[in-house]
Write an enzyme that holds these catalytic residues in place. Structure first.
Site, short mmCIF file in Angstrom:
data_model
loop_
_atom_site.label_atom_id
_atom_site.label_comp_id
_atom_site.label_asym_id
_atom_site.label_seq_id
_atom_site.Cartn_x
_atom_site.Cartn_y
_atom_site.Cartn_z
N ASP A 137 9.98 -2.05 1.86
CA ASP A 137 9.14 -1.05 2.51
C ASP A 137 9.65 0.35 2.22
O ASP A 137 10.47 0.55 1.32
CB ASP A 137 9.04 -1.33 4.02
CG ASP A 137 7.67 -0.95 4.57
OD1 ASP A 137 7.22 0.19 4.34
OD2 ASP A 137 7.03 -1.78 5.23
N GLU B 119 -12.56 7.76 8.83
CA GLU B 119 -11.87 7.81 7.54
C GLU B 119 -12.83 8.18 6.39
O GLU B 119 -12.51 9.01 5.54
CB GLU B 119 -11.19 6.48 7.23
CG GLU B 119 -9.94 6.20 8.06
CD GLU B 119 -10.24 5.54 9.39
OE1 GLU B 119 -9.30 5.24 10.14
OE2 GLU B 119 -11.44 5.31 9.69
#
Length: 411
Positions: A236, A190
């Site tokens: 969400d 990442e």
């Protein structure tokens, strides 16, 4: 992040909010009404931003990639940026009450960190990913860790050895780092990916627990523990409430803030949430479809929650290419529910164009694929109790050899 805010300001994409704003749903409501970056100058006495990358235009600006070439460029990423360590961060006693953490929706369990990137380190590997965090008190949160994802796996490995997982949380990070942390990359890549997106190099500092973090407005260091507590309900990506679950507690042991820090909040189910959920999957789908036909673009639509619907633009060479593209897309992103494949003359970012293709180029019994009993997204309210769902692929392309019948009039 500050440099990016100024880039957005020069592009006319910043709205300055100078009147006092409350963290109790007021800021969230304001962010829901626009794609522009909202800069709050008085969010209960603090500065804050929302909608940092709430549109394809702003995300392209953040990554320095031309919007028309966005997906293709990311599909060619090498994950080879250079991460350079330079010093340590001075930490103070953690106190979450000093941060303008927001309460977003009426039925939320409380205040939540939504933009926080969790950098976790175990056995020489460092991972970065975003996890929502419900505030429990001034130094503890409950983090939603999806089972099987890298952070959860690292935690289980640490707990198996009787240890807590060292982590550091950043808030107010450059959007390229945030995007990299949302992308499925090779294990531990990442930060190198973020460095690549930022021009090739990224400077990081080491926290006292050994975790490396990039520049951020706020850094919290600590550990994910074995302790479990109720987390949720919380909205969400679909805009519906996620249920209450037993989740792990994070204990913060240190805190760093810039003297005049700018807090970053992401509206749950809002445009920025959808961009960060969907856009990182577009290059993955692009590469998969490129293995079966000529692919021109991939868009995960906001109407499809930025996660469940994909429009794939291709150039057909055989009549079956669109159906092969559908299967490749489903294989690349297993949470996809509906895929529409269109020709080059249809703009996949324009829902009116896509609907036009469905209206004029689809014959239901020939061009619609229905796949039952497959695993879908746990975020989809339609999911069955056994975790399966139904996927639908739509071939909305012209019949090869009959293009003249579908050609649209132009000037």
């Amino acid at each position: 992040m500050r440099e990016f805010i100024e880039t957005m300001r020069k592009a006319g994409l910043v709205v300055d909010v100078r009147e006092p704003v409350s963290v109790d749903m007021q800021a969230a409501k304001m962010a829901a009404g626009t794609e522009k970056l909202l800069f709050f100058h008085n969010l209960e006495g603090h500065r804050a931003v929302m909608n940092l990358t709430a549109s394809r235009t702003s995300l392209s600006l953040a990554l320095g990639i031309e919007e028309a070439k966005f997906v293709k460029t990311l599909a060619d990423a090498k994950f080879d940026g250079t991460v350079t360590e330079s010093g340590t961060l001075p930490m103070q006693k953690p106190d979450l009450s000093k941060i303008p953490i927001m309460h977003h929706f009426p039925k939320d369990a409380g205040k939540y960190l939504t933009s926080a990137i969790v950098f976790s380190r175990w056995d020489g590997v460092e991972n970065a990913s975003i996890h929502r965090m419900q505030v429990l008190d001034d130094h503890r949160v409950a983090a939603r860790l999806v089972e099987g994802r890298h952070t959860h796996v690292m935690l289980k490995n640490a707990l198996a050895k009787g240890e807590k997982l060292p982590i550091a949380v950043t808030i107010g990070t450059h959007p390229a780092v945030t995007f990299a942390s949302c992308t499925r990359v090779p294990t531990g890549m990442e930060l190198p990916f973020a460095a690549e997106l930022m021009g090739g190099e990224l400077n990081v500092k080491r926290c006292s627990n050994g975790v490396l973090v990039p520049d951020a407005e706020i850094v919290l260091e600590g550990f994910i523990t074995a302790e479990l507590t109720e987390e949720g309900p919380f909205v969400d990506i679909t805009g519906t409430y996620d249920p209450i679950r037993m989740q792990h507690v994070i204990e913060f042991t240190g805190m760093y803030t810039k003297p005049d820090f700018i807090y970053h909040g992401i509206l749950p189910g809002g445009d920025e949430h959808k961009m960060l959920m969907g856009a990182p999957y577009e290059p993955k789908i692009f590469k998969a479809v490129a293995g079966v036909t000529v692919v021109k673009n991939v868009v995960l639509t906001k109407g499809g929650c930025g996660y469940l619907h994909a429009v794939v633009q291709i150039r057909k060479s055989t009549q079956g290419d669109a159906k092969n593209a559908i299967m490749a897309a489903f294989a690349a992103h297993t949470s996809l529910k509906h895929v529409v494949v269109v020709d080059e003359d249809i703009d996949p970012c324009n829902p009116h164009e896509v609907e036009y293709a469905i209206a004029t180029r689809v014959t239901g019994d020939r061009d619609i694929m229905v796949i039952t009993g497959v695993r879908g997204s746990s975020l989809d309210p339609c999911q069955l109790e056994d975790g399966t769902n139904v996927k639908v692929g739509v071939d909305a392309t012209m019949v090869l050899g009959r293009e003249a019948d579908f050609s649209r009039a132009t000037w």
